[in-house]
Scaffold this active site. Structure first.
Site, PDB file in Angstrom:
ATOM      1  N   PRO A   9       0.788  -1.226   0.000  1.00 17.18           N
ATOM      2  CA  PRO A   9       0.000   0.000   0.000  1.00 17.18           C
ATOM      3  C   PRO A   9       0.828   1.287   0.000  1.00 17.18           C
ATOM      4  O   PRO A   9       1.857   1.380   0.670  1.00 17.18           O
ATOM      5  CB  PRO A   9      -0.823  -0.100   1.292  1.00 17.18           C
ATOM      6  CG  PRO A   9      -0.157  -1.143   2.118  1.00 17.18           C
ATOM      7  CD  PRO A   9       0.480  -2.086   1.153  1.00 17.18           C
ATOM      8  N   ASN A  10       0.356   2.218  -0.791  1.00 18.47           N
ATOM      9  CA  ASN A  10       0.911   3.579  -0.899  1.00 18.47           C
ATOM     10  C   ASN A  10       2.226   3.659  -1.686  1.00 18.47           C
ATOM     11  O   ASN A  10       2.741   4.756  -1.885  1.00 18.47           O
ATOM     12  CB  ASN A  10       1.076   4.229   0.493  1.00 18.47           C
ATOM     13  CG  ASN A  10      -0.227   4.317   1.231  1.00 18.47           C
ATOM     14  OD1 ASN A  10      -1.187   4.881   0.710  1.00 18.47           O
ATOM     15  ND2 ASN A  10      -0.313   3.736   2.418  1.00 18.47           N
ATOM     16  N   ARG A  17       4.377  11.091  -2.131  1.00 15.98           N
ATOM     17  CA  ARG A  17       4.331  10.689  -0.736  1.00 15.98           C
ATOM     18  C   ARG A  17       5.653  10.976  -0.007  1.00 15.98           C
ATOM     19  O   ARG A  17       6.697  10.424  -0.377  1.00 15.98           O
ATOM     20  CB  ARG A  17       4.086   9.184  -0.754  1.00 15.98           C
ATOM     21  CG  ARG A  17       4.162   8.537   0.555  1.00 15.98           C
ATOM     22  CD  ARG A  17       4.154   7.029   0.403  1.00 15.98           C
ATOM     23  NE  ARG A  17       3.933   6.479   1.700  1.00 15.98           N
ATOM     24  CZ  ARG A  17       4.236   5.251   2.061  1.00 15.98           C
ATOM     25  NH1 ARG A  17       4.739   4.414   1.185  1.00 15.98           N
ATOM     26  NH2 ARG A  17       4.027   4.855   3.285  1.00 15.98           N
ATOM     27  N   TYR A  22      10.884   8.908   1.221  1.00 12.89           N
ATOM     28  CA  TYR A  22      10.831   7.890   0.161  1.00 12.89           C
ATOM     29  C   TYR A  22      11.445   8.339  -1.170  1.00 12.89           C
ATOM     30  O   TYR A  22      11.515   7.543  -2.104  1.00 12.89           O
ATOM     31  CB  TYR A  22       9.377   7.437  -0.045  1.00 12.89           C
ATOM     32  CG  TYR A  22       8.773   6.833   1.205  1.00 12.89           C
ATOM     33  CD1 TYR A  22       9.275   5.641   1.728  1.00 12.89           C
ATOM     34  CD2 TYR A  22       7.732   7.456   1.890  1.00 12.89           C
ATOM     35  CE1 TYR A  22       8.756   5.089   2.894  1.00 12.89           C
ATOM     36  CE2 TYR A  22       7.195   6.907   3.047  1.00 12.89           C
ATOM     37  CZ  TYR A  22       7.713   5.722   3.543  1.00 12.89           C
ATOM     38  OH  TYR A  22       7.192   5.174   4.696  1.00 12.89           O
ATOM     39  N   ASN A  73       8.078  -5.641  -1.081  1.00 13.09           N
ATOM     40  CA  ASN A  73       8.009  -4.525  -0.139  1.00 13.09           C
ATOM     41  C   ASN A  73       6.547  -4.458   0.305  1.00 13.09           C
ATOM     42  O   ASN A  73       5.721  -3.863  -0.374  1.00 13.09           O
ATOM     43  CB  ASN A  73       8.429  -3.215  -0.818  1.00 13.09           C
ATOM     44  CG  ASN A  73       8.356  -2.041   0.148  1.00 13.09           C
ATOM     45  OD1 ASN A  73       7.835  -2.180   1.264  1.00 13.09           O
ATOM     46  ND2 ASN A  73       8.862  -0.891  -0.258  1.00 13.09           N
ATOM     47  N   ALA A  76       3.218  -0.892   4.691  1.00 11.72           N
ATOM     48  CA  ALA A  76       2.705  -0.906   6.072  1.00 11.72           C
ATOM     49  C   ALA A  76       2.306  -2.308   6.538  1.00 11.72           C
ATOM     50  O   ALA A  76       2.358  -2.604   7.734  1.00 11.72           O
ATOM     51  CB  ALA A  76       1.519   0.042   6.195  1.00 11.72           C
ATOM     52  N   GLU A  97      13.001  -9.274   1.182  1.00 16.76           N
ATOM     53  CA  GLU A  97      12.232  -8.117   1.642  1.00 16.76           C
ATOM     54  C   GLU A  97      12.990  -6.827   1.307  1.00 16.76           C
ATOM     55  O   GLU A  97      14.210  -6.766   1.496  1.00 16.76           O
ATOM     56  CB  GLU A  97      12.078  -8.238   3.169  1.00 16.76           C
ATOM     57  CG  GLU A  97      11.373  -7.081   3.836  1.00 16.76           C
ATOM     58  CD  GLU A  97      11.423  -7.199   5.377  1.00 16.76           C
ATOM     59  OE1 GLU A  97      12.345  -7.847   5.922  1.00 16.76           O
ATOM     60  OE2 GLU A  97      10.544  -6.626   6.019  1.00 16.76           O
ATOM     61  N   HIS A  99      12.760  -2.430   1.693  1.00 15.36           N
ATOM     62  CA  HIS A  99      12.125  -1.180   2.134  1.00 15.36           C
ATOM     63  C   HIS A  99      12.952  -0.030   1.621  1.00 15.36           C
ATOM     64  O   HIS A  99      14.189  -0.057   1.733  1.00 15.36           O
ATOM     65  CB  HIS A  99      12.034  -1.108   3.663  1.00 15.36           C
ATOM     66  CG  HIS A  99      11.202  -2.207   4.217  1.00 15.36           C
ATOM     67  ND1 HIS A  99       9.832  -2.210   4.130  1.00 15.36           N
ATOM     68  CD2 HIS A  99      11.552  -3.382   4.800  1.00 15.36           C
ATOM     69  CE1 HIS A  99       9.369  -3.338   4.650  1.00 15.36           C
ATOM     70  NE2 HIS A  99      10.395  -4.065   5.056  1.00 15.36           N
ATOM     71  N   ARG A 106      13.467   4.039  12.275  1.00 16.78           N
ATOM     72  CA  ARG A 106      12.229   4.824  12.310  1.00 16.78           C
ATOM     73  C   ARG A 106      11.398   4.490  13.564  1.00 16.78           C
ATOM     74  O   ARG A 106      11.949   4.042  14.549  1.00 16.78           O
ATOM     75  CB  ARG A 106      11.457   4.606  11.002  1.00 16.78           C
ATOM     76  CG  ARG A 106      12.262   5.127   9.786  1.00 16.78           C
ATOM     77  CD  ARG A 106      11.485   5.018   8.495  1.00 16.78           C
ATOM     78  NE  ARG A 106      10.281   5.851   8.538  1.00 16.78           N
ATOM     79  CZ  ARG A 106       9.286   5.764   7.644  1.00 16.78           C
ATOM     80  NH1 ARG A 106       9.370   4.892   6.656  1.00 16.78           N
ATOM     81  NH2 ARG A 106       8.231   6.550   7.753  1.00 16.78           N
TER      82      ARG A 106
HETATM   83  C1  DQA Z   1       8.199   1.068   3.611  1.00 14.20           C
HETATM   84  C2  DQA Z   1       8.360   1.232   5.121  1.00 14.20           C
HETATM   85  C3  DQA Z   1       7.029   0.968   5.832  1.00 14.20           C
HETATM   86  O1  DQA Z   1       7.179   1.120   7.226  1.00 14.20           O
HETATM   87  C4  DQA Z   1       5.972   1.929   5.352  1.00 14.20           C
HETATM   88  O2  DQA Z   1       4.732   1.647   5.944  1.00 14.20           O
HETATM   89  C5  DQA Z   1       5.865   1.984   3.869  1.00 14.20           C
HETATM   90  C6  DQA Z   1       7.074   1.907   3.062  1.00 14.20           C
HETATM   91  C7  DQA Z   1       9.496   1.449   2.862  1.00 14.20           C
HETATM   92  O3  DQA Z   1       9.592   1.082   1.688  1.00 14.20           O
HETATM   93  O4  DQA Z   1      10.358   2.131   3.413  1.00 14.20           O
HETATM   94  O5  DQA Z   1       4.780   2.164   3.323  1.00 14.20           O
HETATM   95  O6  DQA Z   1       7.953  -0.306   3.347  1.00 14.20           O
END
Ligand code: DQA
Length: 145
Positions: A9-10, A17, A22, A73, A76, A97, A99, A106
């Site tokens: 998501p997002n 964003r 990011y 990835n 959240a 994984e 990020h 964080r």
């Molecule tokens: C994320 C880190 C997560 O904590 C966050 O909720 C994201 C992006 C990252 O790519 O840094 O949406 O996965």
């Protein structure tokens, strides 16, 4: 190698964003980057993004018998989803994984990664490059098997 890249998501909001966290690159830029990186290593890649947990679970399940490995990835859902963890365990494909940000530096609520517990490796805090590092690490996993 046939690799499935899943973004949660997002991630489709990249560029808009929180660019301080990011980066300025858009999701489209990320797709181009991943395709270029995979292509240069001779790998086939499919990219999938969803804002819905169940759709991500469905996509992981559909990778069984089709893909050699998964780069994920979960965004959240990293910190909440046992369903995604279970799906990764169920298909038993090597998964890495990623990020964009360094989640270890964080908020407290980002310190747990359920998906990461089902992955062979994690790259956090490398921005787009994390996806390339993940693809390379899947490659070396297969070479060293
Ligand atoms: C994320 C880190 C997560 O904590 C966050 O909720 C994201 C992006 C990252 O790519 O840094 O949406 O996965």
């Amino acid at each position: 190698m046939k690799i499935l890249v899943i973004n949660g998501p997002n991630i489709n909001m990249l560029g808009i964003r929180e660019p301080g966290i990011y980066g300025n690159g858009s999701y489209k830029d990320l797709l181009e980057y991943i395709k270029k990186e995979a292509g240069s290593g001779g790998d086939e890649v499919e990219c999938f993004q969803s804002n819905h947990e169940g759709d991500i679970v469905d996509k992981i399940q559909s990778a069984y018998g089709i893909f050699d490995g998964i780069v994920i990835n979960p965004a959240a859902y990293t910190h909440t989803s046992i369903a995604i963890y279970d799906a990764l365990k169920a298909v038993n494909l090597p998964a890495v994984e990623v990020h964009l940000s360094d989640i270890t530096k964080r908020e407290e609520f980002r310190q747990i990664s359920y998906a990461g517990m089902a992955c062979i490796k994690t790259f956090a805090g490398y921005g787009f490059e994390g996806y390339s590092l993940a693809i390379k690490s899947l490659k070396s996993y297969f070479e060293n098997r």
